[in-house]
Motif scaffolding. Structure first.
Motif, PDB file in Angstrom:
ATOM      1  N   ASP A   1       0.883  -1.172   0.000  1.00 28.08           N
ATOM      2  CA  ASP A   1       0.000   0.000   0.000  1.00 28.08           C
ATOM      3  C   ASP A   1       0.920   1.222   0.000  1.00 28.08           C
ATOM      4  OD1 ASP A   1      -2.028   1.778   0.422  1.00 28.08           O
ATOM      5  OD2 ASP A   1      -2.459   1.185   2.482  1.00 28.08           O
TER       6      ASP A   1
ATOM      7  N   TYR B   1       2.305   7.194  -0.350  1.00 26.87           N
ATOM      8  CA  TYR B   1       3.149   8.325   0.062  1.00 26.87           C
ATOM      9  C   TYR B   1       4.506   8.404  -0.623  1.00 26.87           C
ATOM     10  CZ  TYR B   1      -0.114   8.220   3.998  1.00 26.87           C
ATOM     11  OH  TYR B   1      -1.252   8.224   4.769  1.00 26.87           O
TER      12      TYR B   1
ATOM     13  N   LYS C   1      -3.010  11.565  -1.480  1.00 27.24           N
ATOM     14  CA  LYS C   1      -1.947  12.287  -0.765  1.00 27.24           C
ATOM     15  C   LYS C   1      -1.083  13.114  -1.714  1.00 27.24           C
ATOM     16  CE  LYS C   1      -3.406   9.359   2.317  1.00 27.24           C
ATOM     17  NZ  LYS C   1      -4.355   9.632   3.360  1.00 27.24           N
TER      18      LYS C   1
HETATM   19  C1  LIG Z   1      -1.622   3.737   4.103  1.00 30.64           C
HETATM   20  C2  LIG Z   1      -2.955   4.192   3.605  1.00 30.64           C
HETATM   21  N1  LIG Z   1      -3.642   3.405   2.771  1.00 30.64           N
HETATM   22  C3  LIG Z   1      -4.832   3.768   2.290  1.00 30.64           C
HETATM   23  C4  LIG Z   1      -5.412   4.960   2.638  1.00 30.64           C
HETATM   24  C5  LIG Z   1      -6.762   5.316   2.068  1.00 30.64           C
HETATM   25  O1  LIG Z   1      -6.708   6.487   1.314  1.00 30.64           O
HETATM   26  P1  LIG Z   1      -7.564   6.772   0.010  1.00 30.64           P
HETATM   27  O2  LIG Z   1      -8.658   5.786  -0.045  1.00 30.64           O
HETATM   28  O3  LIG Z   1      -8.058   8.167   0.166  1.00 30.64           O
HETATM   29  O4  LIG Z   1      -6.617   6.613  -1.138  1.00 30.64           O
HETATM   30  C6  LIG Z   1      -4.765   5.791   3.560  1.00 30.64           C
HETATM   31  C7  LIG Z   1      -5.395   7.027   4.029  1.00 30.64           C
HETATM   32  O5  LIG Z   1      -4.995   7.672   4.959  1.00 30.64           O
HETATM   33  C8  LIG Z   1      -3.486   5.406   4.027  1.00 30.64           C
HETATM   34  O6  LIG Z   1      -2.777   6.161   4.879  1.00 30.64           O
END
Ligand SMILES: Cc1ncc(COP(=O)(O)O)c(C=O)c1O
Length: 479
Positions: free
Chosen positions: A291, A294, A324
Motif C-alpha cells: 500500500d 506516500y 496524498k
Molecule cells: C496507508 C494508507 N492506505 C490507504 C489509505 C486510504 O486512502 P484513500 O482511499 O483516500 O486513497 C490511507 C489514508 O490515509 C493510508 O494512509
C-alpha cells in the motif's frame, strides 16, 4: 449546509427544532420505533442548551409523535397518527445485525469533522490542505474535458486513458513497469484494500498487518472474519523473520505493508528488509499487498525502490492513490497486479458499483499528464516539509521532554510518544476536542497506548503552532 436553527428567526429555537424533527419523523427518516439522537448530541450539534432540545422533545410528545422512556431515550411511537395498525421494520435491529459493524467510536468522532462547519485545527485526517492541492491545474483539467456526448458506464477496469496515464506515471515517478491492462481503477486506496480482502480472501484466513498501521484501523478485516496477526514496526520497518514465525503458526495468506513513509509512524522499510521479505514470501507463497500512497512525497526528491519494482515473481499487489498527492475528493486509486487477479477484482468491483465514475477519471488523467504536474509535486514536497518542520519546532517549544518522536523524511504523519505513561491518549483526545484540536489517538492505529498521531498535511500552515499550543494546554490540564 446542514440544517441549523435560525437564531435570527422570530420562531423560538425549541419550536424550530420540534418542527424540523417532526418533518423528519413524518417523512420516514425517523420511522416508527426508531430512537431520536440524544439531547446531548443534538444540543452539541446545533450549539443550543440541552433544555432547548428537551422542550422540543416535550413538544413532540404532546403532539403524540414520540414517547420518552428513562433509559431508552426518545422513541418515535409505533402508532403514528393515521398509521392504523401497521407493522414497521425495526431499523435499529437491522443496523445492529447487519454484516458490517460500525467504525471504532473514536474514528467516528474524527470523521465527523470532515467538511464539518465547526472550525477545528485538524491533525487527524490524512489529506492535503487547500494550498497543497493543485487547484488551478484541477480547474484547467476540468474545463478542458470533452464529453463526446457520452457519459455511459466506464470500462470495468477504469477509463483507458487514465490507465495509460497511470502506467506512464508509475514508470516515471515510481520506476514500476506496468501495462494498462493489469491496472484496476478504484475509489481510493481504501476501496482497493476492500476489493482485495473481499475478492481474494475468505473468513478464517490469516493475514499479517503492521502494528501500528492504517490497516489496523480498518474494521473490514474483522467484519470479513479474517485473523489479523501483528508485525511490530521498528525504525526501519517490520522484522522480516517475524513473518516466518507467524507463518509457521498461522499459515499466512497475505501480508499488508505500507513500506514507505508509513501511516502512522512515518518510517520506511529499508532496502535489505524489502529484499528479505520478498525472499520469504516467495519461499512460503505468501501474497504481499504494498500500500503505497506516500512514496513520491519524499521531501528530498529521492525514493527507495518500491517492493513492486523489485518483485519479479508477481508476489506483490501494488496499491496507490491520488489522495496524498492531488486531492482526496477525487477518489482515484488503483491496483496493479497479475492479470487474473485484476480481471477478478474488476468483476467484483462491477458487482459493487458497476463502474468507476467517469468525470474524476478524466480529470485525473489530465492532471497526471499535465506539463505542470512535476512542478506541483515539487511544491507539494516543499509544502509538506514546511508543515513538518513547523510542527516539530512547535512541539519542541511547547512539549520538549513530554512528547518524543522520530522525524519523517516524507509523507504526512508524525508519530508521537507521550513520555508520561500515566497520560491516557483518549482523555487527551477529549480534552483537545474541547479546545478545537483533533488528532488520532494511537490506540485506534495499533496495539500500543501512549501514542498520538499528528498528521500535519491538512492543517493550514498558519494554524500549526496554535494547534500545538492548544494540544500542550490540554496535556497540562491532564497532568
Ligand atoms: C496507508 C494508507 N492506505 C490507504 C489509505 C486510504 O486512502 P484513500 O482511499 O483516500 O486513497 C490511507 C489514508 O490515509 C493510508 O494512509
Amino acid at each position: 449546509m446542514e440544517w441549523r436553527p435560525d437564531r435570527a428567526s422570530e420562531v423560538p429555537l425549541y419550536k424550530q427544532i420540534a418542527n424540523y424533527l417532526e418533518s423528519r419523523i413524518l417523512n420516514g427518516e425517523f420511522p416508527p420505533g426508531s430512537r431520536l439522537p440524544s439531547e446531548r448530541v443534538l444540543a452539541n450539534q446545533w450549539k443550543v442548551n440541552r433544555s432547548t432540545v428537551n422542550c422540543a422533545f416535550e413538544e413532540l410528545r404532546s403532539a403524540g409523535l414520540v414517547s420518552r422512556i428513562v433509559g431508552r431515550g426518545t422513541v418515535v411511537i409505533r402508532n403514528l397518527p393515521g398509521s392504523g395498525t401497521k407493522q414497521f421494520p425495526n431499523w435499529d435491529m437491522y443496523v445492529k445485525q447487519g454484516y458490517y459493524p460500525p467504525n471504532n467510536p473514536v474514528n467516528q468522532n474524527i470523521y465527523r469533522f470532515i467538511r464539518a462547519d465547526e472550525p477545528m485545527i485538524n491533525f487527524a485526517i490524512g489529506e492535503l490542505s487547500s494550498d497543497l492541492q493543485p487547484v488551478e491545474l484541477m480547474k484547467e483539467a476540468y474545463s478542458s474535458i470533452e464529453l463526446n456526448n457520452d457519459l455511459g458506464y466506464e470500462h470495468i477496469q477504469g477509463n483507458i486513458t487514465l490507465r495509460e496515464t497511470i502506467s506512464e506515471h508509475m514508470k516515471t515517478y515510481r520506476k514500476i513497469e506496468s501495462t494498462p491492462s493489469s491496472l484496476l481503477i478504484t475509489s481510493g486506496a481504501q476501496q482497493a484494500i476492500h476489493l482485495i480482502i473481499r475478492g481474494l480472501l475468505k473468513p478464517g484466513d490469516s493475514v499479517a498487518i503492521e502494528d501500528p498501521s492504517y490497516a489496523y484501523s480498518l474494521p473490514i478485516f474483522h467484519s470479513e472474519g479474517l485473523h489479523t496477526h501483528l508485525l511490530p514496526v521498528q525504525n526501519n520497518g517490520i522484522d522480516p523473520d517475524q513473518i516466518i514465525t507467524l507463518h509457521k503458526r498461522y499459515r499466512l495468506k497475505m501480508l499488508f505493508l505500507n513500506p514507505t513513509y508509513q501511516n502512522p509512524t512515518g518510517t520506511t522499510l529499508d532496502l535489505e528488509r524489502r529484499r528479505r521479505i520478498l525472499e520469504i514470501c516467495s519461499k512460503f507463497g505468501i501474497a504481499i499487498v504494498e500500500d503505497d500512497p506516500y512514496s513520491i512525497t519524499g521531501y528530498d526528491g529521492t525514493s527507495i525502490p518500491s517492493m513492486k519494482s523489485m518483485d519479479k515473481e508477481g508476489l506483490v499487489l501494488y496499491v496507490s492513490s491520488l489522495t496524498k498527492i492531488i486531492a482526496s475528493g477525487l477518489r482515484i486509486g488503483w491496483i496493479l497486479g497479475p492479470q487474473t487477479v485484476i480481471n477478478h477484482l474488476a468483476d467484483v468491483k462491477q458487482q459493487f458499483d458497476f463502474s468507476h465514475p467517469s468525470l474524476p477519471q478524466l480529470i485525473a488523467a489530465k492532471l497526471l499528464s499535465s506539463k505542470h504536474f512535476d512542478e506541483h509535486i515539487m511544491h507539494l514536497r516543499e509544502g509538506l516539509k514546511i508543515k513538518r518542520d513547523l510542527t516539530i519546532r512547535s512541539l519542541e517549544k511547547e512539549l520538549k521532554g513530554i512528547i518524543s518522536f522520530s522525524v519523517p523524511e516524507g509523507g504526512i504523519h508524525l508519530w508521537c510518544k507521550l513520555n508520561d505513561e500515566e497520560i491516557d491518549e483518549n482523555l487527551l483526545f477529549k480534552e483537545s476536542l474541547k479546545k478545537g484540536v483533533v488528532f488520532a489517538p494511537g490506540s485506534t492505529l495499533g496495539s500500543k497506548h501512549n501514542y498520538i498521531r499528528l498528521t500535519y498535511s491538512r492543517v493550514e500552515t498558519n494554524c500549526i503552532s496554535e494547534g500545538i499550543q492548544l494540544l500542550a494546554q490540554s496535556l497540562r490540564e491532564l497532568e
